[in-house]
Motif scaffolding. Structure first.
Motif, PDB file in Angstrom:
ATOM      1  N   VAL A 184      -8.443   2.607   4.040  1.00  0.00           N
ATOM      2  CA  VAL A 184      -7.090   3.416   4.102  1.00  0.00           C
ATOM      3  C   VAL A 184      -7.169   4.364   5.045  1.00  0.00           C
ATOM      4  O   VAL A 184      -8.002   5.169   5.164  1.00  0.00           O
ATOM      5  N   PRO A 185      -6.425   4.314   6.161  1.00  0.00           N
ATOM      6  CA  PRO A 185      -6.545   5.256   7.330  1.00  0.00           C
ATOM      7  C   PRO A 185      -6.089   6.537   6.763  1.00  0.00           C
ATOM      8  O   PRO A 185      -5.516   7.065   5.611  1.00  0.00           O
ATOM      9  N   GLY A 186      -6.894   7.769   7.276  1.00  0.00           N
ATOM     10  CA  GLY A 186      -6.788   8.868   6.954  1.00  0.00           C
ATOM     11  C   GLY A 186      -5.495   9.559   6.931  1.00  0.00           C
ATOM     12  O   GLY A 186      -4.546   9.062   7.896  1.00  0.00           O
ATOM     13  N   ARG A 187      -4.974  10.706   6.216  1.00  0.00           N
ATOM     14  CA  ARG A 187      -3.747  11.473   6.343  1.00  0.00           C
ATOM     15  C   ARG A 187      -4.024  12.845   6.741  1.00  0.00           C
ATOM     16  O   ARG A 187      -5.239  13.316   7.052  1.00  0.00           O
TER      17      ARG A 187
ATOM     18  N   ALA B  51      -7.384  16.405   9.231  1.00  0.00           N
ATOM     19  CA  ALA B  51      -7.195  14.971   8.853  1.00  0.00           C
ATOM     20  C   ALA B  51      -8.118  14.637   7.566  1.00  0.00           C
ATOM     21  O   ALA B  51      -9.536  15.144   7.728  1.00  0.00           O
ATOM     22  N   VAL B  52      -7.732  14.080   6.616  1.00  0.00           N
ATOM     23  CA  VAL B  52      -8.280  13.699   5.612  1.00  0.00           C
ATOM     24  C   VAL B  52      -9.288  12.494   5.791  1.00  0.00           C
ATOM     25  O   VAL B  52      -8.596  11.536   6.766  1.00  0.00           O
ATOM     26  N   PRO B  53     -10.581  12.316   5.558  1.00  0.00           N
ATOM     27  CA  PRO B  53     -11.273  11.231   5.938  1.00  0.00           C
ATOM     28  C   PRO B  53     -10.548  10.048   5.247  1.00  0.00           C
ATOM     29  O   PRO B  53      -9.963   9.806   4.411  1.00  0.00           O
TER      30      PRO B  53
ATOM     31  N   LEU C 142       0.877  -1.250   0.012  1.00  0.00           N
ATOM     32  CA  LEU C 142       0.038  -0.085   0.007  1.00  0.00           C
ATOM     33  C   LEU C 142       0.688   1.285  -0.090  1.00  0.00           C
ATOM     34  O   LEU C 142       1.828   1.261   0.702  1.00  0.00           O
ATOM     35  N   SER C 143       0.530   2.157  -1.025  1.00  0.00           N
ATOM     36  CA  SER C 143       1.384   3.577  -0.899  1.00  0.00           C
ATOM     37  C   SER C 143       0.241   4.583  -0.955  1.00  0.00           C
ATOM     38  O   SER C 143      -0.685   4.629  -1.784  1.00  0.00           O
ATOM     39  N   VAL C 144       0.557   5.601  -0.237  1.00  0.00           N
ATOM     40  CA  VAL C 144      -0.526   6.939   0.008  1.00  0.00           C
ATOM     41  C   VAL C 144       0.442   8.052  -0.338  1.00  0.00           C
ATOM     42  O   VAL C 144       1.428   8.040   0.489  1.00  0.00           O
TER      43      VAL C 144
END
Length: 336
Positions: free
Chosen positions: A137-140, A118-120, A45-47
């Motif tokens: 995907v957890p928020g950033r 915080a991004v949802p 996973l890459s965000v």
């Protein structure tokens, strides 16, 4: 007379519920319990956020790259509650490798709160051979700055905050509609029960048509719509490309609808395809890509030739399956 009495009683109950609905509707309905779905973990996973710092209201890109097994398919579910963010659009791109696949999602959004926001979290539906699963995907966090200059407040150009939301009482007919829905469901259940008891016992199973017949019927239906004469050349090539790709995939046993144009031709070259007009197919694929994605125009003669190629492709490549053979111990026909 005996049938009218139950109907009259039902309508009296409905009338009483309509009168009492404004008082009952004030009670909040209990929230349904959320359904739990088994979570799945991708191989990698890459965000990434582009850019990391944005001005309030300006769009930025939330990129998620997921590496997963080839038989898994990820679909993004846009969250219902986005808080201080607005989702603008999203794109999805998949690339298959030898033993895994990589799906890239690019979500464009904008923020309407200052500071480190915080991004949802992004939820995904995952289709697997074992059944539907989920992945989140957890928020950033993203730094949101003001559109004003640093000395704007001293010059009297301050910002006003948003007014908090206020509760507005609204008359609700939810309870009345719920009762009417329950009555309608009970009536439908009774009708279905009567039909189930009196249903015909013999059900005729319609055999599946051969591949060439189904493909020609799809081409005939596309021809009858005459999309090019109605100015819908792009829709015509999308439909024709889908029919031809579906035929090739079922004829030679590979996933043609998910392939790009280059992957389609590469897959066909690796397979045994006697009689396949590769040059004509390559020409059709290039022409359809130009119309579908490059907004190129195509004349009526070009559309007619492309449809004729679909028919000729079936004629030159389809091989009927061999008829079923009788078992060795089958009884021989009697000689008269």
């Amino acid at each position: 007379m005996n049938r009218l009495i139950p109907l009259l009683a039902v309508w009296l109950v409905v009338a009483a519920l309509v009168v009492a609905a404004p008082a009952w509707a004030q009670a909040p309905a209990p929230a349904p319990a959320p359904a739990t779905t088994e979570q799945v973990e991708p191989r990698n996973l890459s965000v990434r956020l582009e850019p990391q710092q944005v001005r309030i209201g300006d769009p930025f890109v939330y990129e998620v790259v997921i590496t997963h097994p080839k038989d898994h398919r990820y679909e993004l579910k846009v969250p219902q509650e986005t808080g201080d963010f607005e989702f603008l659009d999203q794109t999805r791109q998949r690339q298959d490798g030898p033993d895994s696949a990589t799906t890239t999602f690019r979500v464009r959004m904008s923020a309407f709160a200052l500071g480190s926001v915080a991004v949802p979290a992004l939820p995904f539906d995952v289709a697997t051979p074992e059944g539907p699963k989920a992945f989140t995907v957890p928020g950033r966090t993203v730094d949101v700055t003001s559109t004003l200059s640093p000395d704007a407040e001293g010059q009297g150009a301050d910002l006003f905050d948003y007014k908090p939301p206020e509760e507005v009482p609204i008359r609700s007919w939810r309870l009345v509609l719920t009762v009417l829905g329950v009555l309608a469901a009970a009536l439908l259940a009774w009708v279905l029960f009567r039909w189930w008891r009196n249903r015909p016992k013999h059900v005729e199973v319609v055999p599946t048509l051969p591949l060439d017949v189904r493909a020609r019927k799809a081409l005939d239906a596309l021809k009858a719509e005459d999309l090019p004469s109605r100015g819908r050349v792009k829709d015509f090539y999308f439909r024709l490309s889908e029919i031809i790709r579906g035929y090739l995939g079922e004829r030679y046993g590979f996933e043609a609808l998910e392939c790009t144009s280059s992957e389609l031709m590469a897959s066909l070259r690796r397979l045994s395809t006697p009689g396949l007009p590769e040059d004509k197919l390559m020409r059709f694929v290039s022409e359809s890509d130009m119309v579908k994605y490059a907004r190129a125009d195509a004349s009526a003669d070009a559309c007619r030739d492309a449809l004729a190629f679909g028919y000729s492709l079936i004629d030159t490549t389809y091989v009927p399956p061999p008829p079923p053979q009788a078992p060795d111990n089958a009884a021989a026909p009697r000689v008269q």
